[in-house]
Each structure stands twice: as C-alpha cells, then as structure tokens.
Design an enzyme around this catalytic site. Sequence first.
Site, PDB file in Angstrom:
ATOM      1  N   SER A 190      -5.190  99.935  19.384  1.00 45.26           N
ATOM      2  CA  SER A 190      -4.417 101.145  19.636  1.00 45.26           C
ATOM      3  C   SER A 190      -4.160 101.857  18.331  1.00 45.26           C
ATOM      4  O   SER A 190      -4.131 103.226  18.537  1.00 45.26           O
ATOM      5  CB  SER A 190      -3.145 101.153  20.534  1.00 45.26           C
ATOM      6  OG  SER A 190      -2.413 100.132  19.925  1.00 45.26           O
ATOM      7  N   HIS A 218      -6.888 100.347  26.341  1.00 47.05           N
ATOM      8  CA  HIS A 218      -7.506 101.608  25.656  1.00 47.05           C
ATOM      9  C   HIS A 218      -8.781 101.703  25.697  1.00 47.05           C
ATOM     10  O   HIS A 218      -9.476 102.166  24.868  1.00 47.05           O
ATOM     11  CB  HIS A 218      -7.180 101.645  24.241  1.00 47.05           C
ATOM     12  CG  HIS A 218      -5.627 101.925  23.909  1.00 47.05           C
ATOM     13  ND1 HIS A 218      -5.242 103.273  24.064  1.00 47.05           N
ATOM     14  CD2 HIS A 218      -4.555 101.293  23.732  1.00 47.05           C
ATOM     15  CE1 HIS A 218      -3.889 103.213  23.849  1.00 47.05           C
ATOM     16  NE2 HIS A 218      -3.446 102.226  23.411  1.00 47.05           N
ATOM     17  N   LYS A 249      -3.171 104.785  31.646  1.00 42.79           N
ATOM     18  CA  LYS A 249      -4.086 105.114  30.601  1.00 42.79           C
ATOM     19  C   LYS A 249      -5.006 106.363  31.284  1.00 42.79           C
ATOM     20  O   LYS A 249      -4.821 107.305  32.126  1.00 42.79           O
ATOM     21  CB  LYS A 249      -4.276 104.504  29.431  1.00 42.79           C
ATOM     22  CG  LYS A 249      -3.220 103.893  28.723  1.00 42.79           C
ATOM     23  CD  LYS A 249      -3.362 102.991  27.339  1.00 42.79           C
ATOM     24  CE  LYS A 249      -2.123 102.696  26.595  1.00 42.79           C
ATOM     25  NZ  LYS A 249      -1.682 101.636  26.836  1.00 42.79           N
TER      26      LYS A 249
HETATM   27  C1  LIG Z   1      -0.293 100.663  26.725  1.00 44.60           C
HETATM   28  C2  LIG Z   1      -0.875  99.148  26.574  1.00 44.60           C
HETATM   29  C3  LIG Z   1      -0.120  98.212  27.492  1.00 44.60           C
HETATM   30  C4  LIG Z   1       0.930  98.477  28.241  1.00 44.60           C
HETATM   31  O1  LIG Z   1       0.325  99.113  29.441  1.00 44.60           O
HETATM   32  P1  LIG Z   1       1.469  99.292  30.785  1.00 44.60           P
HETATM   33  O2  LIG Z   1       0.624  99.418  31.841  1.00 44.60           O
HETATM   34  O3  LIG Z   1       1.997 100.814  30.346  1.00 44.60           O
HETATM   35  O4  LIG Z   1       2.691  98.223  30.827  1.00 44.60           O
HETATM   36  C5  LIG Z   1      -0.730  96.995  27.287  1.00 44.60           C
HETATM   37  N1  LIG Z   1      -1.599  96.466  26.374  1.00 44.60           N
HETATM   38  C6  LIG Z   1      -2.380  97.529  25.539  1.00 44.60           C
HETATM   39  C7  LIG Z   1      -3.299  97.267  24.744  1.00 44.60           C
HETATM   40  C8  LIG Z   1      -1.843  98.763  25.642  1.00 44.60           C
HETATM   41  O5  LIG Z   1      -2.341  99.735  24.730  1.00 44.60           O
END
Ligand SMILES: *Cc1c(COP(=O)(O)O)cnc(C)c1O
Length: 415
Positions: A190, A218, A249
């Site tokens: 990320s 991502h 996301k």
């Molecule tokens: C955003 C993210 C999460 C968390 O996701 P949520 O559903 O908001 O808890 C977990 N792992 C990665 C790699 C992320 O980028």
Amino acid sequence: MAYPATVREVYSAKIAGIKEAGMFKEERYIHAPQGADIEVEFPAGSPPKKVINLCANNYLGLSSHPDVVQAAHEGLNHRGYGLSSVRFICGTQDIHRRLEDMLTKFLGTEDTLLFPSCMDANAGVFEAVLSEQDVMIADRLVHASIVDGMRLCKAMQDTYKHSDMGHLEEKLQEHQDKRFRLVITDGVFSMDGDIAKLDQIVALAEKHNAMVFVDDSHASGFIGKTGRGTHEHCGVVGKMDIITTTLGKALGGASGGCVSGRREIVELCRQRARPYLFSNTVAPVIVSGAIKVLELISKTTERRDTLEQNTIYWRKQLTDAGFDIKPGESPIVPVMLYNAKLAQDVARDLFAEGIYVVGFFFPVVAKGQARIRTQLSAAHTKEHLDKAIAAFVKVGKKYNILGKSKKEIIDMYGM
Ligand SMILES: *Cc1c(COP(=O)(O)O)cnc(C)c1O
C-alpha cells in the site's frame, strides 16, 4: 476513583507528545458522497471546499455508483437494516452465501467466508489454521492487520526482506523441520504501490512444500487483465491457498472482508476464526451492494481499463513534470519528498489549489521516506488529472523540487 487525575495527566502528556512530534492526525470532514470531486471541511470549522480527491481507495469509482446505491436500497428493503447476530447463530442470509459464491468464482478459489472487515479476516485466519508446529514467513512490509493476526497465532513467526526471493528461499529451507510453512504477502503493497512477485513465490512454495497467503486488498477488482487480482497479474490463478481481501476499497468501499481459498481452510475459519464467531455479520445493505459490484465488474473490464489508462497518464504527467515518483504499474503513485514537514507543506498547498492529498511520514513509512501518496480512480476524468497536474507543477515550483534528485531534495530540506 474511576479516572484519577494522574491518569488524565499521563494521557494528556502523551497526546501533547504526539502533537510535538508532528504526528497528530486530524480528521477532515467530507460533506459529500465519496467520489472524484468532494467537499472537504478543513481545518474543522471552515466552510467546505470543493476539491479533487486523489487519496481514496475508490479505485473503480464504485463507492457512490448509482447501480450500487440502488442495489443497497433493495437489500435494505428486502432483507432489512441489521441482523442483530453473528453469522453462526442467526446472521446468515441467502445473500451472504450468494456473495460468497460470487467471490469464490471471481477470485478463482474453492470457497469464501465473509468477515466484518479484512482486518478481521487477517486477525482470524492464521490462528484458525496453524499451530505451534508450524511457521509463518512474512514479507517485512506486510500490512499492520497481518502483523496483528500473526501475533494472535501460536505458530512460529519469521520474515523475509521485502520482495527478496533469495531471502525467502533461505527461510523456506531453514524451516523444513516445521509441520507446515505459510508464506505471507500483500498483493500490492500500500505505501510503495509495488506488486508482489507471486509467480516466483508460488514456484518457491512448490519447491519447498509451503502454502501461500496473499492479502489482495489493494488489488481485488482491478489488478490483472480482468481485475481478479495479483494472482491473475502474475499468472497464478488457482494456486493461492489463502486470499484475504476487503470490500472496503475497490469493491464498493463500504466495509467487509473475506477469507477465500482452499475448501478446508475456509471451513476451519467458519468453525474457529474468532472475528467470524464473535463479531456481527456483514449488514444486508452492504452484501447487496457488493453483489452488484461483482456483477458489474464480472460483466465488463471497462472500469479497470479506465483506471489503467488513468494510471499510465498520471505517472507520465508527474514524471514529465520532474517529480520523483516510485515507478510501477499500480494506481498507487507515491510522490517522494523524503522530508516529513515538506510532505505536509506540499499537501497543504495542494489543498489550497483544490487537490486533496495527504502527506505520509514516519511511522506510516520509514524515516526519511516521507511522501504524498496519490491514488487514481476510474472516476477521474482527464480534466481532473490535468487540473491536478497543473496544481502539482505550481506547488512543485514553489518548493523548487521539479527535476531534482533524491539527494538534491534531501540537501535542500533534510530527511
Ligand atoms: C485496507 C487493508 C486492510 C483492511 O481492510 P478493512 O476491510 O478496511 O479492514 C487489510 N489489509 C490490507 C493489505 C489493506 O490494505
């Protein structure tokens, strides 16, 4: 006394310390649905300002898509607002199973289990399937939620240097005495936007008898030719033992996550993963919205193709303007500034120019690696990106960083 004065003093001093270190996070209030154009109140109390959003995970522009909103309304009408239950008591509706089946098909796995979030999926999955006899070997830059999930699991923990396949192989050899080996990585990282070498990881895992876990939060929905994720990009669909990902996301952006993968692993999560057993079910509105998202992106790759075009265009515009960006292919495009104050100053000036970005610095990224992380969306038009690049150039000139190397920027501003 429930809350003695000394406690308040200690906590107040801690908060003051965070402020002094320049690490205090202030929330910005958005007075609009999520999208390419939003209205942001910042600082708090000022009138909302219309800005172009370059820092959301709204990769496919589906967070406020009319079809998704409509489907969510239908979910609300037909299955209610909430279920007031965890999944295994009375929190599973037909639509939960339907969404799980759709995710299984989309991700190319054997089965899928929804969780309240991907953070929860990562918190539950390791403990559910590994024990003291096993080892988890994680990339050193995996997401915080994976680090936490590993802490909850009794298996031995080890790491390999970021994307260093030689080092991973050494670790796999070193741990041949363990019962099971699980290699753990993010699909797209990320902070740098770089993509895991999943093809090589799978080859090493096959050679040294290990399982592979990828968190594709991502990537799901847009990485790979049809957006299935990093495993599609790397040509290893069907070879993932465990995929975790988020609905928060690209896949609509509301909330929810899942564990997808080998049938028995998913079943063990259903029996044993604590966030599944002890936290509430995903709300019907979200499930219905997510079903629509999967329908939309299974029918056409139009949105991920637009995102890809936007990414190529944005990367080229920034590079041509003389910014120092992390090279790559993902829609996460970090503009490197190295100095934390500079990153904050540039972000503030860009906001004044109508561009919403956020400065990232230690501890979110390593010391001396401060940056502005820009993120593209299929919702961005060329006009959005042209307006944004003009603002970046204006601010870049003000700080004299255009065409400057890392060393020159650090000489001017320090690390
Ligand atoms: C955003 C993210 C999460 C968390 O996701 P949520 O559903 O908001 O808890 C977990 N792992 C990665 C790699 C992320 O980028």
